[in-house]
Design a protein around this motif. Structure first.
Motif, PDB file in Angstrom:
ATOM      1  N   GLY A  54       0.464 -49.002  -1.488  1.00 33.93           N
ATOM      2  CA  GLY A  54       0.209 -48.290  -0.241  1.00 33.93           C
ATOM      3  C   GLY A  54      -0.051 -49.302   0.871  1.00 33.93           C
ATOM      4  N   SER A  55       0.117 -48.872   2.121  1.00 36.76           N
ATOM      5  CA  SER A  55      -0.167 -49.813   3.207  1.00 36.76           C
ATOM      6  C   SER A  55      -1.660 -50.057   3.314  1.00 36.76           C
ATOM      7  CB  SER A  55       0.440 -49.352   4.532  1.00 36.76           C
ATOM      8  OG  SER A  55       0.035 -48.057   4.843  1.00 36.76           O
ATOM      9  N   ASP A  56      -2.478 -49.165   2.772  1.00 41.42           N
ATOM     10  CA  ASP A  56      -3.922 -49.428   2.680  1.00 41.42           C
ATOM     11  C   ASP A  56      -4.172 -50.767   2.000  1.00 41.42           C
ATOM     12  OD1 ASP A  56      -4.419 -46.961   3.739  1.00 41.42           O
ATOM     13  OD2 ASP A  56      -5.414 -46.130   1.974  1.00 41.42           O
ATOM     14  N   PHE A  67      -7.357 -44.960  12.738  1.00 38.95           N
ATOM     15  CA  PHE A  67      -7.364 -44.816  11.278  1.00 38.95           C
ATOM     16  C   PHE A  67      -8.701 -45.331  10.701  1.00 38.95           C
ATOM     17  CE2 PHE A  67      -5.208 -46.440   7.199  1.00 38.95           C
ATOM     18  CZ  PHE A  67      -5.154 -45.178   6.637  1.00 38.95           C
ATOM     19  N   TYR A 104      -6.615 -54.839  15.186  1.00 37.98           N
ATOM     20  CA  TYR A 104      -5.822 -53.775  14.556  1.00 37.98           C
ATOM     21  C   TYR A 104      -5.412 -52.768  15.618  1.00 37.98           C
ATOM     22  CZ  TYR A 104      -4.838 -49.489  11.918  1.00 37.98           C
ATOM     23  OH  TYR A 104      -4.254 -48.346  11.415  1.00 37.98           O
ATOM     24  N   CYS A 148      -2.877 -49.185  15.870  1.00 34.70           N
ATOM     25  CA  CYS A 148      -2.051 -48.215  15.160  1.00 34.70           C
ATOM     26  C   CYS A 148      -1.171 -47.520  16.201  1.00 34.70           C
ATOM     27  CB  CYS A 148      -2.969 -47.214  14.462  1.00 34.70           C
ATOM     28  SG  CYS A 148      -2.127 -45.976  13.486  1.00 34.70           S
ATOM     29  N   ASN A 165      -2.998 -42.767  14.741  1.00 34.43           N
ATOM     30  CA  ASN A 165      -3.615 -41.687  13.978  1.00 34.43           C
ATOM     31  C   ASN A 165      -5.108 -41.714  14.328  1.00 34.43           C
ATOM     32  OD1 ASN A 165      -4.523 -39.877  12.080  1.00 34.43           O
ATOM     33  ND2 ASN A 165      -4.046 -41.135  10.298  1.00 34.43           N
ATOM     34  N   ASP A 169      -0.125 -51.267  12.877  1.00 36.52           N
ATOM     35  CA  ASP A 169       0.119 -50.250  11.848  1.00 36.52           C
ATOM     36  C   ASP A 169       1.167 -49.270  12.371  1.00 36.52           C
ATOM     37  OD1 ASP A 169       0.026 -48.133  10.029  1.00 36.52           O
ATOM     38  OD2 ASP A 169      -2.139 -48.304   9.725  1.00 36.52           O
ATOM     39  N   ALA A 222       2.691 -46.783  10.575  1.00 32.01           N
ATOM     40  CA  ALA A 222       2.880 -45.776   9.521  1.00 32.01           C
ATOM     41  C   ALA A 222       3.794 -44.636   9.983  1.00 32.01           C
ATOM     42  CB  ALA A 222       1.530 -45.217   9.076  1.00 32.01           C
ATOM     43  N   TYR A 223       3.799 -44.363  11.312  1.00 28.60           N
ATOM     44  CA  TYR A 223       4.559 -43.222  11.841  1.00 28.60           C
ATOM     45  C   TYR A 223       5.731 -43.648  12.717  1.00 28.60           C
ATOM     46  CZ  TYR A 223       0.406 -40.934  10.098  1.00 28.60           C
ATOM     47  OH  TYR A 223      -0.603 -40.510   9.276  1.00 28.60           O
ATOM     48  N   THR A 230       4.750 -48.011   5.725  1.00 30.26           N
ATOM     49  CA  THR A 230       4.512 -47.273   4.482  1.00 30.26           C
ATOM     50  C   THR A 230       5.704 -46.401   4.124  1.00 30.26           C
ATOM     51  OG1 THR A 230       3.006 -45.696   3.432  1.00 30.26           O
ATOM     52  CG2 THR A 230       3.430 -45.352   5.766  1.00 30.26           C
ATOM     53  N   SER A 247       4.803 -43.638   2.617  1.00 32.13           N
ATOM     54  CA  SER A 247       4.004 -42.424   2.358  1.00 32.13           C
ATOM     55  C   SER A 247       4.303 -41.284   3.324  1.00 32.13           C
ATOM     56  CB  SER A 247       2.511 -42.729   2.464  1.00 32.13           C
ATOM     57  OG  SER A 247       2.089 -43.593   1.450  1.00 32.13           O
ATOM     58  N   LYS A 248       4.911 -41.558   4.462  1.00 30.17           N
ATOM     59  CA  LYS A 248       5.044 -40.503   5.464  1.00 30.17           C
ATOM     60  C   LYS A 248       6.501 -40.047   5.554  1.00 30.17           C
ATOM     61  CE  LYS A 248       0.696 -40.740   5.840  1.00 30.17           C
ATOM     62  NZ  LYS A 248      -0.112 -41.727   6.529  1.00 30.17           N
ATOM     63  N   ARG A 271       2.367 -44.573  -3.704  1.00 31.73           N
ATOM     64  CA  ARG A 271       1.605 -45.672  -3.111  1.00 31.73           C
ATOM     65  C   ARG A 271       2.487 -46.902  -2.865  1.00 31.73           C
ATOM     66  NH1 ARG A 271      -0.686 -44.134  -0.726  1.00 31.73           N
ATOM     67  NH2 ARG A 271      -2.439 -45.532  -0.500  1.00 31.73           N
ATOM     68  N   ILE A 272       3.337 -46.842  -1.869  1.00 28.81           N
ATOM     69  CA  ILE A 272       4.185 -47.987  -1.514  1.00 28.81           C
ATOM     70  C   ILE A 272       3.986 -48.332  -0.038  1.00 28.81           C
ATOM     71  CG2 ILE A 272       6.531 -48.943  -1.475  1.00 28.81           C
ATOM     72  CD1 ILE A 272       7.336 -46.593  -3.357  1.00 28.81           C
TER      73      ILE A 272
HETATM   74  C1  LIG Z   1      -1.105 -42.434   6.328  1.00 30.13           C
HETATM   75  C2  LIG Z   1      -1.408 -43.717   6.972  1.00 30.13           C
HETATM   76  C3  LIG Z   1      -1.180 -44.914   6.322  1.00 30.13           C
HETATM   77  C4  LIG Z   1      -0.511 -44.908   4.994  1.00 30.13           C
HETATM   78  O1  LIG Z   1      -1.311 -45.322   3.981  1.00 30.13           O
HETATM   79  P1  LIG Z   1      -0.660 -45.575   2.548  1.00 30.13           P
HETATM   80  O2  LIG Z   1      -1.735 -46.342   1.890  1.00 30.13           O
HETATM   81  O3  LIG Z   1       0.593 -46.354   2.759  1.00 30.13           O
HETATM   82  O4  LIG Z   1      -0.393 -44.241   1.947  1.00 30.13           O
HETATM   83  C5  LIG Z   1      -1.448 -46.090   6.962  1.00 30.13           C
HETATM   84  N1  LIG Z   1      -1.936 -46.106   8.204  1.00 30.13           N
HETATM   85  C6  LIG Z   1      -2.139 -44.964   8.878  1.00 30.13           C
HETATM   86  C7  LIG Z   1      -2.597 -45.009  10.268  1.00 30.13           C
HETATM   87  C8  LIG Z   1      -1.905 -43.736   8.277  1.00 30.13           C
HETATM   88  O5  LIG Z   1      -2.128 -42.620   8.939  1.00 30.13           O
END
Ligand SMILES: *Cc1c(COP(=O)(O)O)cnc(C)c1O
Length: 355
Positions: free
Chosen positions: A91-93, A117, A156, A158, A162, A187, A189-190, A213, A215-216, A224-225
């Protein structure tokens, strides 16, 4: 060694900084229509599903690749960078956490816009760094001077952000990148829903890591990639801090399939979400609500008593995320976007609850 007087014996073994770090635990009660976490409401790319059905049993008896090499090859084509300019993670986390650990000495400052985030201040504290929130400007843009003024080692941002959905302006990002002596974690993610990105240009700058990520938009949150792109010397440090085997074998194979054969599906779903976003803005306005401008697959709108409204929506089978007293916005709700057929019942439930 006797434990300090004011802590229980079990807490005495924890790092001092961990004693008041909360466990990340957003309310995740089940809902028939779950619009609370911005994942892909249309499912997963058929090409990735095929891998799961046909190849899973051969993949899981052996260790996965050490550093996600197959995934990097597929990501390089998608992101427009070289394989050596990529790092992957659980995951990007995981990528963000590893980057904070790789670039920050304990005691250094991690600056970030507020709201954003919530994992980032947690990763800062978990790694012994000091979180420094800087309010977003009234325009919704990041406050580049405010962020720089913290003297942060790690900045950081985003974008789209988010939970607000807005983009950081190119001018503000340029200012951060040219003036900071630290590293910028952007970040994205979107980014797929925004139509703009700095990912391909990241390696040419020495101090920018663009974190992304699957994930979206790619619909693979459960696998979790995550990944990041940047100058080779930057990503190598993150890779050291991340450690081997972080992307499991099934995730890597399905991720590769999604990034190659699955790409037309992903692009089609993104188009559908962007259409839903326009229509949903209209639908929410018709209910007297004022969604913030969004470049992501979710909309945030102020609503008094957001927690109570979210609880009543959940009773009607619709899960959304409530943000009580969000800085600069107040009580608000965030709702994920997907195919329009899933948006109509959400609007109907909102209409009922707000009437
Ligand atoms: C959903 C999201 C992630 C994604 O996290 P993963 O660990 O890749 O699932 C990362 N940053 C933000 C801002 C998000 O909203």
């Amino acid at each position: 060694m006797s434990p300090p007087q004011d802590v229980s014996p079990s807490l005495a073994f924890a790092r001092a900084a961990y004693r008041d770090i909360p466990l990340y635990a957003p309310l995740r009660a089940p809902a028939a229509l779950d619009l609370s976490d911005n994942t892909n409401l249309a499912g997963i790319p058929p090409a990735a599903e095929r891998v799961m059905r046909e190849a899973a049993s051969q993949l899981v008896t052996r260790y996965p690749s050490l550093w996600g090499g197959g995934l990097k090859a597929a990501l390089a084509g998608y992101a427009g960078v070289r394989e050596e300019e990529l790092v992957t993670g659980c995951g990007s986390d995981d990528v963000l956490d590893s980057a904070v650990r790789a670039f920050g000495e304990p005691g250094d400052v991690v600056a970030y816009p507020d709201p954003t985030f919530p994992m980032v201040p947690l990763f800062a504290r978990m790694n012994g760094l000091t979180p420094a929130p800087v309010p977003l400007l009234p325009s919704g843009d990041i406050d580049a001077d405010g962020l720089l003024g913290t003297g942060a080692r790690i900045l950081y941002v985003c974008s789209p952000n988010n939970p607000t959905g807005g983009l950081a302006s190119r001018a503000a990002l340029e200012k951060l990148l040219t003036r900071t002596r630290g590293v910028v974690l952007l970040d994205e993610a979107y980014a797929e829903y925004a139509g703009e990105s700095l990912v391909a240009s990241a390696p040419a700058r020495g101090n920018l890591l663009v974190v992304r990520t699957l994930s979206k938009a790619f619909g693979l949150a459960g696998l979790r990639i995550g990944y990041a792109a940047g100058a080779q010397r930057l990503v190598q440090e993150v890779e050291k801090s991340r450690g081997p085997y972080k992307v499991n074998a099934l995730a890597e194979a399905m991720g590769v399939a999604a990034l190659t054969g699955g790409l037309p599906w992903v692009q089609e779903q993104v188009r559908e979400v962007v259409q839903s976003r326009e229509r949903m803005v209209g639908g929410l306005r018709a209910l007297g609500l004022s969604p913030l401008p969004s470049a992501a697959n979710f909309l945030l709108f102020p609503v008094p008593e957001a927690l109570a409204v979210a609880a009543r929506l959940r009773e009607l089978g619709v899960g959304v995320r409530a943000f009580p007293a969000l800085r600069g916005v107040g009580d608000s709700l965030r709702l994920s976007l997907g195919p329009w057929r899933l948006m109509e019942p959400a609007l109907a439930a909102l209409g009922k609850v707000l009437r």
